[in-house]
Every structure is written in C-alpha cells, then in structure tokens.
Design a protein around this motif. Structure first.
Motif, short mmCIF file in Angstrom:
data_model
loop_
_atom_site.label_atom_id
_atom_site.label_comp_id
_atom_site.label_asym_id
_atom_site.label_seq_id
_atom_site.Cartn_x
_atom_site.Cartn_y
_atom_site.Cartn_z
N GLN A 93 29.97 -121.97 13.73
CA GLN A 93 29.11 -120.58 13.61
C GLN A 93 27.77 -120.61 14.33
N LYS A 94 27.04 -121.63 14.51
CA LYS A 94 25.99 -121.43 15.35
C LYS A 94 26.21 -121.14 16.73
N GLU A 95 27.25 -121.79 17.24
CA GLU A 95 27.64 -121.53 18.63
C GLU A 95 28.24 -119.93 18.93
N SER A 96 28.81 -119.32 18.05
CA SER A 96 29.31 -118.02 18.21
C SER A 96 28.14 -117.20 17.89
N ALA A 97 27.28 -117.38 17.24
CA ALA A 97 26.04 -116.65 16.87
C ALA A 97 25.30 -116.47 18.10
N ALA A 98 25.18 -117.70 18.95
CA ALA A 98 24.30 -117.68 20.13
C ALA A 98 25.02 -117.19 21.11
N ALA A 99 26.35 -117.29 21.22
CA ALA A 99 27.07 -116.37 22.34
C ALA A 99 27.01 -114.79 21.81
N ARG A 100 26.88 -114.42 20.61
CA ARG A 100 26.74 -113.00 20.34
C ARG A 100 25.59 -112.46 20.65
N ARG A 101 24.44 -113.23 20.38
CA ARG A 101 22.86 -112.87 21.02
C ARG A 101 22.85 -112.80 22.33
N GLU A 102 23.46 -113.81 23.02
CA GLU A 102 23.43 -114.03 24.62
C GLU A 102 24.04 -112.73 24.99
N ALA A 103 25.36 -112.38 24.69
CA ALA A 103 26.06 -111.06 25.07
C ALA A 103 25.39 -109.88 24.92
N SER A 104 24.62 -109.82 23.56
CA SER A 104 23.76 -108.56 23.27
C SER A 104 22.57 -108.35 24.37
N ALA A 105 21.94 -109.49 24.52
CA ALA A 105 20.95 -109.52 25.60
C ALA A 105 21.41 -109.12 26.92
N TRP A 106 22.73 -109.58 27.09
CA TRP A 106 23.04 -109.22 28.70
C TRP A 106 23.31 -107.68 28.64
N LYS A 107 23.98 -107.11 27.50
CA LYS A 107 24.33 -105.72 27.47
C LYS A 107 22.97 -104.90 27.51
N ARG A 108 21.99 -105.31 26.79
CA ARG A 108 20.58 -104.68 26.73
C ARG A 108 20.00 -104.46 28.01
N SER A 109 20.11 -105.89 28.94
CA SER A 109 19.56 -105.84 30.35
C SER A 109 20.21 -104.94 31.05
N VAL A 110 21.68 -104.84 31.06
CA VAL A 110 22.64 -103.99 31.96
C VAL A 110 22.04 -102.57 31.75
N ARG A 111 21.90 -102.03 30.35
CA ARG A 111 21.67 -100.80 29.93
C ARG A 111 20.09 -100.51 30.61
N ALA A 112 19.22 -101.46 30.24
CA ALA A 112 17.74 -101.12 30.88
C ALA A 112 17.91 -100.78 32.69
N ASN A 113 18.87 -101.79 33.23
CA ASN A 113 18.78 -101.65 34.85
C ASN A 113 19.41 -100.50 35.05
N LYS A 114 20.53 -99.86 34.27
CA LYS A 114 21.04 -98.45 34.57
C LYS A 114 20.00 -97.53 34.46
N ARG A 115 19.11 -97.59 33.11
CA ARG A 115 18.16 -96.45 33.07
C ARG A 115 16.99 -96.44 34.16
N LYS A 116 16.59 -97.66 34.68
CA LYS A 116 15.76 -97.78 35.83
C LYS A 116 16.32 -97.10 37.04
N ASN A 117 17.61 -97.54 37.32
CA ASN A 117 18.13 -96.92 38.73
C ASN A 117 18.40 -95.54 38.52
N LYS A 118 18.67 -94.83 37.27
CA LYS A 118 18.59 -93.42 37.26
C LYS A 118 17.28 -92.72 37.33
N HIS A 119 16.30 -93.23 36.96
CA HIS A 119 15.08 -92.86 36.92
C HIS A 119 14.54 -92.80 38.41
N ARG A 120 15.20 -93.89 39.35
CA ARG A 120 14.67 -93.85 40.56
C ARG A 120 15.47 -92.97 41.58
N GLY A 121 16.35 -92.43 40.88
CA GLY A 121 17.23 -91.73 41.53
C GLY A 121 18.47 -92.18 42.35
N HIS A 122 18.84 -93.26 41.89
CA HIS A 122 19.98 -93.89 42.51
C HIS A 122 21.11 -93.57 41.86
#
Length: 140
Positions: A111-140
């Motif tokens: 359970q601890k391992e799967s919770a850590a994996a979920r948190r890691e996946a969530s953080a990765w998705k969040r960073s991908v969304r942030a990078n997308k927004r940044k690139n959109k803002h820059r006009g890419h």
C-alpha cells in the motif's frame, strides 16, 4: 535427550484445493513460519528436493512468542505424540498467526509503494500540464 538450538517442522497437507506446505521454525521461545503452495501432491522425493534446493529462499514471518512444552522423558509417550501429530497434519495456530502477520506487513508495504507511485504519477502529470501552459503562454 534434549536438543539445543533451532528446530523446524515441515507439514504438508491438503487444504481442500491445493497441497500446501507450512514450515515452522522454532528458536528458543520464538516461532516463525513460511507457507508454500505445491499444487499437486508432492512425492517424498519432491518434498526432499524442495527442502534441499529452496530452503534458503523461504521468506519466514516475523517471530511470535510461544511457550515451550516440556518434553516427556518416556520414549513411548514421545512416539505416541509424534504419531498423533503426523495424523493431525495441520499447522499450529501460532504458525497461522505468524503467516497472517507476515501477510499484513506485506500488504502495508504494498500500500505504501502504490501510494508513493500514485503521488509520483500525479506530480508528473502536474508538471506536464504546467509545461504545456508555459509553452502556450510563450506562443509555442
């Protein structure tokens, strides 16, 4: 004759679906157990081969306190007790408790391992969304 040091009991029994082996290791007043599923009924040679080859790979449960029985000095009584234990051929309640404790610990670790994996996946998705927004803002 009293034996010093650890002792082990290897019990093979049919649980209604599979042939199962329970290994109880007793060191002093502490018992730990391991559980092995064979499937089909193992022959004596297969059981011996298992002990020789796989004994070191067994994962024993955490140790559980147990009271030590005083051995009878009478050899005939010991022989009757051994025959009774062989006829019964089920693991001790302490062994079952030790195996259940090991399962609970494995479940908590998973359970601890799967919770850590979920948190890691969530953080990765969040960073991908942030990078997308940044690139959109820059006009890419």
């Amino acid at each position: 004759m009293h034996r010093e040091g650890p002792s082990s009991i290897f019990t093979i029994y049919f649980n209604g679906q599979f042939w199962v082996g329970t290994i109880e290791r007793i060191e002093g007043s502490e018992l730990s157990a391991a559980h092995v599923v064979f499937g089909a009924e193992p022959s004596n040679e297969q059981a011996l081969q298992f002990v020789i080859e796989k004994w070191g790979e067994l994962r024993f449960s955490p140790k559980v306190k147990t009271e030590q029985k005083k051995e009878s000095g009478n050899p005939k009584r010991r022989q009757r007790e051994a025959a009774l234990a062989a006829a019964k051929a089920t693991p001790s309640t302490k062994a079952q408790q030790a195996i259940a404790k090991m399962r609970e610990q494995n479940k908590a670790a998973a359970q601890k391992e799967s919770a850590a994996a979920r948190r890691e996946a969530s953080a990765w998705k969040r960073s991908v969304r942030a990078n997308k927004r940044k690139n959109k803002h820059r006009g890419h």
